[in-house]
Motif scaffolding. Structure first.
Motif, PDB file in Angstrom:
ATOM      1  N   ALA A  82      13.212 -57.747  -3.903  1.00 55.79           N
ATOM      2  CA  ALA A  82      13.877 -57.246  -5.105  1.00 55.79           C
ATOM      3  C   ALA A  82      14.349 -55.804  -4.937  1.00 55.79           C
ATOM      4  N   VAL A  83      13.499 -54.949  -4.388  1.00 63.58           N
ATOM      5  CA  VAL A  83      13.829 -53.519  -4.264  1.00 63.58           C
ATOM      6  C   VAL A  83      14.974 -53.302  -3.288  1.00 63.58           C
ATOM      7  N   PHE A  84      14.985 -54.056  -2.191  1.00 69.74           N
ATOM      8  CA  PHE A  84      15.935 -53.756  -1.115  1.00 69.74           C
ATOM      9  C   PHE A  84      17.188 -54.621  -1.094  1.00 69.74           C
ATOM     10  N   THR A  85      17.279 -55.644  -1.965  1.00 70.51           N
ATOM     11  CA  THR A  85      18.479 -56.482  -1.939  1.00 70.51           C
ATOM     12  C   THR A  85      19.375 -56.296  -3.161  1.00 70.51           C
ATOM     13  N   PHE A  95      16.960 -49.364 -13.570  1.00 76.44           N
ATOM     14  CA  PHE A  95      15.965 -48.301 -13.722  1.00 76.44           C
ATOM     15  C   PHE A  95      16.472 -47.284 -14.753  1.00 76.44           C
ATOM     16  N   TYR A  96      16.634 -47.738 -15.992  1.00 74.96           N
ATOM     17  CA  TYR A  96      17.228 -46.876 -17.018  1.00 74.96           C
ATOM     18  C   TYR A  96      16.190 -46.006 -17.733  1.00 74.96           C
ATOM     19  N   ILE A  97      14.911 -46.337 -17.604  1.00 70.44           N
ATOM     20  CA  ILE A  97      13.873 -45.512 -18.238  1.00 70.44           C
ATOM     21  C   ILE A  97      13.386 -44.450 -17.265  1.00 70.44           C
ATOM     22  N   VAL A  98      12.968 -44.870 -16.095  1.00 71.09           N
ATOM     23  CA  VAL A  98      12.534 -43.958 -15.036  1.00 71.09           C
ATOM     24  C   VAL A  98      13.438 -44.192 -13.831  1.00 71.09           C
ATOM     25  N   PRO A  99      14.139 -43.176 -13.329  1.00 71.19           N
ATOM     26  CA  PRO A  99      15.029 -43.349 -12.171  1.00 71.19           C
ATOM     27  C   PRO A  99      14.267 -43.837 -10.944  1.00 71.19           C
ATOM     28  N   GLN A 100      14.960 -44.609 -10.113  1.00 72.41           N
ATOM     29  CA  GLN A 100      14.337 -45.114  -8.898  1.00 72.41           C
ATOM     30  C   GLN A 100      14.091 -43.990  -7.913  1.00 72.41           C
ATOM     31  N   ASN A 101      13.030 -44.108  -7.160  1.00 75.32           N
ATOM     32  CA  ASN A 101      12.667 -43.101  -6.169  1.00 75.32           C
ATOM     33  C   ASN A 101      13.813 -42.906  -5.174  1.00 75.32           C
ATOM     34  N   PRO A 102      14.200 -41.661  -4.916  1.00 76.47           N
ATOM     35  CA  PRO A 102      15.321 -41.397  -3.991  1.00 76.47           C
ATOM     36  C   PRO A 102      15.105 -41.950  -2.585  1.00 76.47           C
ATOM     37  N   LEU A 103      13.841 -42.149  -2.192  1.00 76.50           N
ATOM     38  CA  LEU A 103      13.559 -42.657  -0.851  1.00 76.50           C
ATOM     39  C   LEU A 103      14.092 -44.076  -0.643  1.00 76.50           C
ATOM     40  N   VAL A 104      14.156 -44.859  -1.730  1.00 80.46           N
ATOM     41  CA  VAL A 104      14.612 -46.253  -1.600  1.00 80.46           C
ATOM     42  C   VAL A 104      15.857 -46.528  -2.442  1.00 80.46           C
ATOM     43  N   ALA A 105      16.289 -45.549  -3.232  1.00 77.71           N
ATOM     44  CA  ALA A 105      17.387 -45.776  -4.186  1.00 77.71           C
ATOM     45  C   ALA A 105      18.694 -46.165  -3.502  1.00 77.71           C
ATOM     46  N   ASN A 106      18.928 -45.688  -2.300  1.00 76.55           N
ATOM     47  CA  ASN A 106      20.205 -45.944  -1.618  1.00 76.55           C
ATOM     48  C   ASN A 106      20.072 -46.859  -0.413  1.00 76.55           C
ATOM     49  N   LYS A 160       6.408 -47.246 -11.309  1.00 72.60           N
ATOM     50  CA  LYS A 160       7.648 -47.386 -12.068  1.00 72.60           C
ATOM     51  C   LYS A 160       8.877 -46.928 -11.296  1.00 72.60           C
ATOM     52  N   THR A 161       8.721 -45.950 -10.424  1.00 72.66           N
ATOM     53  CA  THR A 161       9.885 -45.458  -9.681  1.00 72.66           C
ATOM     54  C   THR A 161      10.264 -46.375  -8.517  1.00 72.66           C
ATOM     55  N   ILE A 162       9.405 -47.315  -8.202  1.00 71.56           N
ATOM     56  CA  ILE A 162       9.692 -48.255  -7.109  1.00 71.56           C
ATOM     57  C   ILE A 162       9.972 -49.652  -7.660  1.00 71.56           C
ATOM     58  N   THR A 163       9.075 -50.128  -8.532  1.00 69.98           N
ATOM     59  CA  THR A 163       9.147 -51.516  -9.014  1.00 69.98           C
ATOM     60  C   THR A 163       9.640 -51.635 -10.458  1.00 69.98           C
TER      61      THR A 163
END
Length: 366
Positions: A82-85, A95-106, A160-163
């Motif tokens: 889910a996170v990577f696809t 991720f509208y409440i808590v932004p996704q972690n920049p390490l995996v966001a892109n 929350k920032t990852i999942t």
């Protein structure tokens, strides 16, 4: 000799015909010539459950470890996919409440890369869990693995920032063809069968039968238990990743410990220590739970409502049917046996009242 050769040739021909028929059915379903989306969803789900159940049977049925951690390992594979696809441009809306972690966001990975990564992460976590836990036995091991499964689910709920926490992740790219699900299932099951028939598989069975005798014969108990546990977790992670893509959404609530009980039910129904029985049980349980939904709908006969037909009644019916099945097949559908042509021929002979091969009748040896 000629009779044996003819029998082998006939068996090979029948095997080829069965493979062709199976491939033809998948092609017809995949091209929407037959069936509908509901049927395809059930069959895909059955194939995914077969992967997870066979991997659980490797640990519980062939190695003799009472592990109940499959739901946690499935969660690892599911959230990895889910996170990577999910496409990068859609993640901000998810991720509208808590932004996704920049390490995996892109980071966006191809489906199969993310699927293998999910399996490897599940195997890695299983090794870390197995190092202290696999020294336990019986019920203590079951409780410990069940507890770790819940810990994994709670960790995902709070990351929350990852999942995305309890909200989960949606808009996961779907599985475009049934060949992906069934192809991964076939490859996974073949790998596990080859493993079971290898020297490692014989060591697993020796541990299951008597771990003290196995250790006396020079088998490293801890090493083989960890290997079995890690391989089982790897394929559970693969199954979790396929499930996430099939459903298109994933959240921690899907992986409660009760999910593991479904797979335990499948391997007990199919037979502890039988791969073919587990595959049959996977599709029987999956289809049974779906097609019994008619008992969850209100029933009216001649204008009178039948009060027992309500939400949840299908589980009563399903439990009753399972109870009857277990009473007649105490070792499961297959026990510790595998489906083979000899078994099928023996079944037909018994139906016709013919003696089995090798049995002495009044007229001599058959």
């Amino acid at each position: 000799m000629m009779i044996n050769n003819n029998r082998k040739l006939m068996r090979r021909s029948l095997t080829v015909l069965i493979i062709i028929a199976f491939a033809s059915i998948i092609i017809l379903l995949d091209t929407k010539t037959i069936g509908d989306n509901y049927v395809r969803r059930i069959l895909n789900l059955g194939a995914i459950y077969a992967i997870v159940s066979v991997s659980m049977n490797l640990v519980n049925g062939f190695t003799g470890l009472f592990s109940l951690g499959q739901a946690g390992f499935m969660a690892i594979g599911a959230f990895t996919v889910a996170v990577f696809t999910v496409p990068v441009e859609l993640r901000e809306a998810i991720f509208y409440i808590v932004p996704q972690n920049p390490l995996v966001a892109n980071i966006e990975l191809p489906f199969f890369v993310a699927l293998i990564l999910g399996g490897l992460l599940a195997a890695l976590v299983s090794i870390l869990i197995g190092m202290p836990v696999l020294r336990l036995k019986s019920d203590y091991l079951a409780i410990a693995t069940l507890g770790f499964s819940e810990i994994i689910r709670i960790i995902f709920t709070n990351m929350k920032t990852i999942t995305n926490g309890a909200l989960g992740i949606n808009r996961i790219p779907g599985i475009p063809t049934m060949w992906i699900t069934f192809g991964v299932a076939i490859v996974s099951i073949i790998f596990i069968v080859l493993l079971i028939n290898s020297s490692y598989g014989r060591a697993f069975k020796a541990i299951r039968e008597d771990d003290i005798a196995a250790e006396a014969m020079g088998i490293n108990l801890f090493k083989h238990k960890v290997i079995s546990f890690a391989i089982g977790a790897f394929f559970a992670g693969i199954g979790g990743g396929l499930l996430a893509s099939l459903l298109g959404t994933v959240d921690p609530k899907q992986f409660y410990f009760t999910m593991t009980y479904n797979f335990l039910l499948i391997i007990v129904l199919g037979g502890m220590g039988s791969v073919s029985g587990t595959i049959i049980g996977s599709f029987v349980v999956t289809a049974g739970l779906e097609y019994l939904r008619i008992f969850d709908e209100p029933l009216t006969v001649l204008g009178v409502n039948i009060p027992i037909f309500r939400a949840g009644f299908r589980m009563v019916i399903f439990s009753f049917l399972l109870m009857i099945l277990v009473l007649f097949f105490r070792q499961g559908i297959m026990g510790q046996k595998e489906l083979s042509w000899d078994m099928i021929e023996g079944w037909f002979k018994r139906r016709k009242g013919l003696p089995k091969k090798g049995k002495v009748d009044k007229g001599g040896t058959i």
